[in-house]
Design an enzyme around this catalytic site. Structure first.
Site, PDB file in Angstrom:
ATOM      1  N   SER A 161     -31.055 -18.691  40.219  1.00 46.55           N
ATOM      2  CA  SER A 161     -29.778 -18.655  40.926  1.00 46.55           C
ATOM      3  C   SER A 161     -28.569 -18.934  40.044  1.00 46.55           C
ATOM      4  CB  SER A 161     -29.802 -19.635  42.097  1.00 46.55           C
ATOM      5  OG  SER A 161     -30.091 -20.939  41.651  1.00 46.55           O
ATOM      6  N   LYS A 175     -27.254 -13.937  51.553  1.00 44.58           N
ATOM      7  CA  LYS A 175     -26.700 -13.453  50.284  1.00 44.58           C
ATOM      8  C   LYS A 175     -26.533 -11.928  50.354  1.00 44.58           C
ATOM      9  CE  LYS A 175     -27.787 -17.725  48.180  1.00 44.58           C
ATOM     10  NZ  LYS A 175     -28.857 -18.656  47.839  1.00 44.58           N
ATOM     11  N   HIS A 196     -32.040 -14.302  45.555  1.00 48.70           N
ATOM     12  CA  HIS A 196     -31.078 -13.448  44.842  1.00 48.70           C
ATOM     13  C   HIS A 196     -31.647 -12.081  44.470  1.00 48.70           C
ATOM     14  CE1 HIS A 196     -28.262 -16.782  44.544  1.00 48.70           C
ATOM     15  NE2 HIS A 196     -29.337 -17.524  44.368  1.00 48.70           N
TER      16      HIS A 196
END
Ligand SMILES: *Cc1c(COP(=O)(O)O)cnc(C)c1O
Length: 396
Positions: A178, A238, A206
């Protein structure tokens, strides 16, 4: 009764340049955001595909709020499990090519819930030193032995697997790290897991939406089967641009989580409209592969220009592009300078990253244009001229 003195810890934080302040965003999220009267180009959100404010996603959310109301009113096991949650779970299982998926209210809770449901005192978790905080907290909550290995240091992991005795061994890693942006070496990790009768869990917060042929994430990009990675977790907050998280895996895994995962059982289900909005995000992901293509072009453009101008980036092919500054104070100064240039990149400092590795964590999004990337680079070049000391980090 005497009052607790909270001041000292706050003062220390301030003196160490580690005091946190929250930039107040007064517009919708996007490549440009407002903070009060000022506009900034934003290079720190995790909205990698630019879906947080996508018209289809907004529309789906609004329509679903009309149809289903706002709150789910109870946990999934009482009456909170609604048709949109069920549909989203089925879609996520399909995306990740696994028998089932289970929605959690956040990624943080998913990681706590998985580990505490599957592991206890007799077990051991082997965790990369740079894993996300929620994975570290999950190990603590589970009571399992915590075994850390150096970042992407596979020989170190192998020797720890060799020497530690436990009932169950779980290797856990971020898919894309991250704060550094590099991808885990999943085939090698899976190989070690098989050799030591361990399970492998990937937190692809991610990678989901961004990596892989269909956006199914790092596991897809690196071609692993669900036997090799029995536990796949990712967040929806995200690249999906919404909120919530999920775990995907076998029928038995998901049923075990439904029965035993306390962060699943003892919390209110996500608002159903969020599930509908996420279904819309998945549809955009499927119908607009050009978004990921554009994002990858931006990443290449940025890295090329950075290299031409001797801006020291960590090795990363992901939208996370970090410049290690070193001291927290320098990182803050850089952040302030960029703000004066109209650019928002938050300084990431310990304890989020190891001491002495404070950094600018730049994130790119498919919503950015080429010109916006060029503006970022121009401002970084100016920053380097003004604060050269912040750009010559020489390692710890
Ligand atoms: C953001 C993040 C999480 C937490 O997910 P949320 O849905 O924001 O709670 C977990 N793991 C990693 C690697 C993350 O980056």
């Amino acid at each position: 009764m005497t009052a607790w003195d909270l001041r000292q810890a706050l003062d220390t934080r301030r003196q160490e340049h580690l005091y946190r302040q929250r930039p107040l965003v007064t517009s919708a999220q996007g490549p440009a955001v407002s903070m009060g009267d000022h506009q900034y180009l934003c290079f720190c959100s995790n909205d990698y595909l630019g879906l947080a404010a996508h018209p289809e996603v907004r529309r789906a959310f609004l329509q679903a709020a009309e149809q289903y109301g706002v709150g789910a009113t109870a946990s999934h096991l009482i009456n909170g499990h609604m048709q949109p949650h069920q549909e989203l779970e089925e879609r996520l299982a399909k995306l990740t090519n696994r028998p089932r998926a289970l929605l959690f209210s956040s990624g943080y809770m998913a990681n706590l819930g998985v580990m505490s449901a599957l592991l206890g005192k007799q077990d051991a978790v082997f965790a990369d030193r740079l894993n996300h905080a929620s994975l570290i907290d999950g190990v603590a909550l589970s009571g399992a032995k915590s075994v850390r290995f150096g970042h992407q240091d596979l020989p170190h992991l192998a020797s720890r697997l060799e020497s530690v005795r436990a009932r169950r061994k779980l290797i856990v890693t971020d898919g894309i790290f991250s704060m550094d942006g590099d991808a885990a070496q999943l085939p090698a990790l899976a190989h070690l897991a098989a050799a030591h009768d361990a399970w492998l869990m990937v937190d692809d917060a991610h990678g989901i939406g961004v990596a892989g042929q269909t956006g199914a994430g790092t596991v897809e990009a690196q071609g692993l089967s669900d036997e090799q990675v029995p536990i796949l977790m990712a967040t929806l907050g995200k690249a999906m641009g919404t909120f919530g998280a999920f775990v995907a895996g076998s029928e038995q895994l998901i049923e075990t989580l439904i029965q035993f995962s306390r962060t699943y059982i003892y919390t209110t289900a996500l608002p159903p409209a969020l599930a509908v909005a996420t279904l819309a995000s998945l549809e955009v992901l499927r119908q607009e592969p050009g978004r990921r293509e554009h994002l990858n072009n931006l990443i290449r453009r940025f890295r090329h220009q950075a290299s031409e101008n001797q801006l020291p980036l960590l090795a990363s092919e992901s939208p996370i592009q970090a410049i290690i500054v070193g001291s927290a104070e320098d990182a803050l100064q850089l952040n302030q300078f960029l703000l004066s240039e109209g650019i928002l990149v938050t300084a990431i400092r310990p304890p989020t990253v190891p001491r002495g590795t404070a950094r600018l964590r730049i994130t790119l999004s498919a919503a950015h244009s080429n010109e916006q990337i060029d503006r970022l680079v121009a401002s970084l070049i100016k920053a380097k001229q003004k604060l050269p000391g912040s750009f010559n980090y020489a390692g710890q």
